[in-house]
Scaffold this active site. Structure first.
Site, PDB file in Angstrom:
ATOM      1  N   HIS A 140       0.829  -1.213   0.000  1.00 19.94           N
ATOM      2  CA  HIS A 140       0.000   0.000   0.000  1.00 19.94           C
ATOM      3  C   HIS A 140       0.859   1.256   0.000  1.00 19.94           C
ATOM      4  CE1 HIS A 140      -3.650  -2.312   0.596  1.00 19.94           C
ATOM      5  NE2 HIS A 140      -3.081  -2.956   1.604  1.00 19.94           N
TER       6      HIS A 140
ATOM      7  N   ARG B  13      13.478  15.297  17.568  1.00 21.58           N
ATOM      8  CA  ARG B  13      14.386  14.162  17.676  1.00 21.58           C
ATOM      9  C   ARG B  13      14.346  13.270  16.437  1.00 21.58           C
ATOM     10  NH1 ARG B  13      12.039  13.822  22.975  1.00 21.58           N
ATOM     11  NH2 ARG B  13      10.781  12.046  22.262  1.00 21.58           N
TER      12      ARG B  13
ATOM     13  N   ASN C 238      15.792  14.980  11.924  1.00 23.47           N
ATOM     14  CA  ASN C 238      17.177  14.857  11.458  1.00 23.47           C
ATOM     15  C   ASN C 238      17.983  14.215  12.585  1.00 23.47           C
ATOM     16  OD1 ASN C 238      19.741  15.092  10.444  1.00 23.47           O
ATOM     17  ND2 ASN C 238      19.705  17.307  10.167  1.00 23.47           N
TER      18      ASN C 238
ATOM     19  N   TYR D 271      23.924  18.016  24.826  1.00 22.62           N
ATOM     20  CA  TYR D 271      22.856  17.729  25.792  1.00 22.62           C
ATOM     21  C   TYR D 271      23.376  16.953  26.999  1.00 22.62           C
ATOM     22  CZ  TYR D 271      18.346  16.147  27.615  1.00 22.62           C
ATOM     23  OH  TYR D 271      17.279  15.892  28.416  1.00 22.62           O
TER      24      TYR D 271
ATOM     25  N   SER E 246      21.350  25.408  18.424  1.00 23.11           N
ATOM     26  CA  SER E 246      20.823  25.048  17.111  1.00 23.11           C
ATOM     27  C   SER E 246      20.250  26.261  16.389  1.00 23.11           C
ATOM     28  CB  SER E 246      19.746  23.972  17.268  1.00 23.11           C
ATOM     29  OG  SER E 246      19.260  23.557  16.016  1.00 23.11           O
TER      30      SER E 246
ATOM     31  N   HIS F 276      21.664  27.776  12.762  1.00 21.59           N
ATOM     32  CA  HIS F 276      20.774  27.963  11.613  1.00 21.59           C
ATOM     33  C   HIS F 276      20.774  29.417  11.151  1.00 21.59           C
ATOM     34  CE1 HIS F 276      19.197  23.977  12.675  1.00 21.59           C
ATOM     35  NE2 HIS F 276      18.666  23.941  11.476  1.00 21.59           N
TER      36      HIS F 276
END
Length: 514
Positions: free
Chosen positions: A96, A381, A384, A396, A418, A422
């Site tokens: 499917h 999470r 990427n 972390y 992050s 960016h």
């Protein structure tokens, strides 16, 4: 009862085709469930063994009380690599879902045919769009030179320096801490050079957007890889004692350069001496993935030219009526959503799987089923996992320990880092600062994490999809407006403030109704 019927009713019958379809779907569900549970079981087992080993080494005897429940370990587990396929690779085996892929492929083929017919009838439009594409990919010889320079600097500058430090520090009797500090300082200088030199080349040579983004993406990737390599092997060098287990590979203070070169091209940002490997290379699979990457690039070209260029190229020359702008903002949801799908599928699935196949890299969990998420925490999470693994392993976990086992504090630090990375990429790529992505990432992104925490209903999955489409649409619209405002609007600030203050705010961009 007569002739195998009950009370005159017809007997139940199952067609072979229906049974095959049901069993294939059931097989896919079972494989995904087993893969997920097996991965969690391996993580739990490895974490439990590590905790027992630490307690044994520290001389602590583990005593369990039958009345008390077993406490969960407070230490965060490290990243483990296992042999597994990408999520979509497993899903395509279900009939499917394979049909859904075939439908999308057929739509893109028809779209390309219609665009080809359109350009054959309008050669002027074809020449104009080709010139735009050629400009965005222009000066690629500079991109190639910078790429070789960054990689060669790692192999011929960083690695020899690290190897010299790792192999000679055991010979230093006095002031070993000063010796380690000197190497740390040199590594910091190298990372700053890897950050500033490519950015300076982009600005000095005024590289176009695609060429700039290529350099910045490679710069970010290599900076994270060098950090991972030094971070993972520095502890090995600190533990190294000469003439002790010298025959074992792990006892060496520095790995061979071949392992570093493999790591530079492997689709992961976490360094290990060894990764799970597949038995052989399927070159047809590699070629098909690269062909799909090309198709995604051509697919991204269509919304970029027909939605961005044709709509915003007169910003600053002719103001857009407010009604038309609201229509553009509504249509941006579809354009931004299409770009989101093409970036995900072309980069995270096709590109990474092609390199994994060429390198026989076994762990291909580059993303998870983010499309099923009902919370933004799980989405971040799952979208990427290559970058997420790096942030988890080197940011972390450290912040979690430094901030007193605070998961919220560690998460906020990761979000800010992050968001800054960016925004840095977009600012250098476009040659101006327009902190919309930073604001969305560092404010609304964090707020949505807490709002959707522990949400499981399908409503929140719809909410997540709507938020993603709207976010990509807003980024597409406002960054396009600022880009063309800086082309068509006159400069009002002569200082560095011109690169920080949005020119679309001071230019006549939108005409309000009288």
């Amino acid at each position: 009862m007569s002739n195998g019927t009950i009370e005159g009713k017809q007997p139940l019958s199952v067609q072979p085709g229906e049974l095959r379809t049901f069993l294939q779907a059931l097989r896919g569900d079972i494989l995904r469930d087993v893969d997920r549970k097996l991965f969690k079981a391996i993580d739990s087992l490895v974490m439990e063994l590590e905790l027992k080993q630490r307690k044994t080494q520290n001389g602590i005897k583990e005593i369990r009380s039958p009345e008390k429940k077993e406490e969960k370990p407070k230490e965060l587990p490290p990243k483990e690599f296992v042999l597994r396929n990408s999520t979509l690779t497993n899903l395509w085996e279900v009939t499917h879902l394979r049909s859904v892929y075939n439908i999308c492929l057929a739509m893109f083929v028809l779209l390309y045919l219609n665009i080809t017919i359109f350009y054959s009838l309008d050669s002027a439009k074809l020449n104009k769009d080709i010139s735009i594409v050629a400009w965005t990919f222009g000066k690629f010889y500079i991109v190639t030179a910078v790429w070789f320079g960054m990689n060669f600097s790692i192999v011929f500058l960083l690695y020899p320096t690290f190897r010299f430090w790792a192999t000679t520090r055991s010979e230093v009797v006095k002031k070993k801490g000063l010796y380690d500090t000197m190497f740390t300082f040199l590594f910091f200088i190298y990372q700053m050079g890897l950050l500033l030199i490519p950015a300076n080349i982009i600005v000095s040579y005024n590289l176009p957007p695609v060429s700039s983004f290529t350099v910045l993406a490679e710069q970010s990737r290599l900076m994270m890889k060098t950090h991972a390599f030094v971070r993972e092997n520095a502890s090995r060098a600190l533990r190294y004692k000469p003439h002790q287990d010298g025959d074992k590979e792990d006892s060496k203070p520095c790995p061979e350069v071949g392992k570093l070169i493999y790591f530079l091209f492997a689709p992961t940002l976490i360094y290990r001496d060894h990764y799970p490997r597949t038995p052989h290379i399927r070159w047809s699979y590699v070629a098909w993935n690269f062909l799909q990457v090309l198709g995604c690039i051509l697919g991204a070209y269509i919304p970029c030219t027909h939605f961005i260029v044709d709509v915003f190229n007169k910003i600053g020359i002719e103001p857009i009526p407010l009604v038309n702008f609201m229509g553009v903002l509504a249509m941006s949801v579809f354009a931004g959503g299409l770009l989101m799908f093409l970036v995900f599928y072309g980069m995270f699935h096709c590109w990474l799987n092609a390199f994994a196949e060429m390198l026989r890299f076994g762990d291909r969990m580059f993303y998870d089923d983010w499309w099923n998420c009902t919370s933004f925490a799980k989405y971040y999470r799952s979208w990427n996992m290559v970058v997420y693994d790096w942030l988890y392993s080197y940011i972390y976990r450290d912040m979690y320990t430094l901030l007193g086992k605070s998961r919220v504090g560690a998460m906020l630090v990761v979000f800010m880092i992050s968001a800054i990375i960016h925004e840095y990429i977009l600012a250098v790529c476009f040659k101006f600062v327009f902190p919309l992505l930073f604001i969305l990432f560092s404010t609304f992104g964090i707020i949505l994490v807490f709002i959707t925490r522990r949400r499981t209903s399908s409503f929140w999955n719809v909410f997540l999809w709507g938020s993603m489409f709207q976010g990509w649409g807003l980024l597409t619209v406002f960054y396009s407006m600022e880009w063309y405002a800086r082309i068509n609007c006159s400069r009002t600030l002569d200082s560095w403030l011109d690169y920080v203050v949005p020119r679309s705010f001071t230019c006549d961009v939108i005409s309000l109704p009288s």
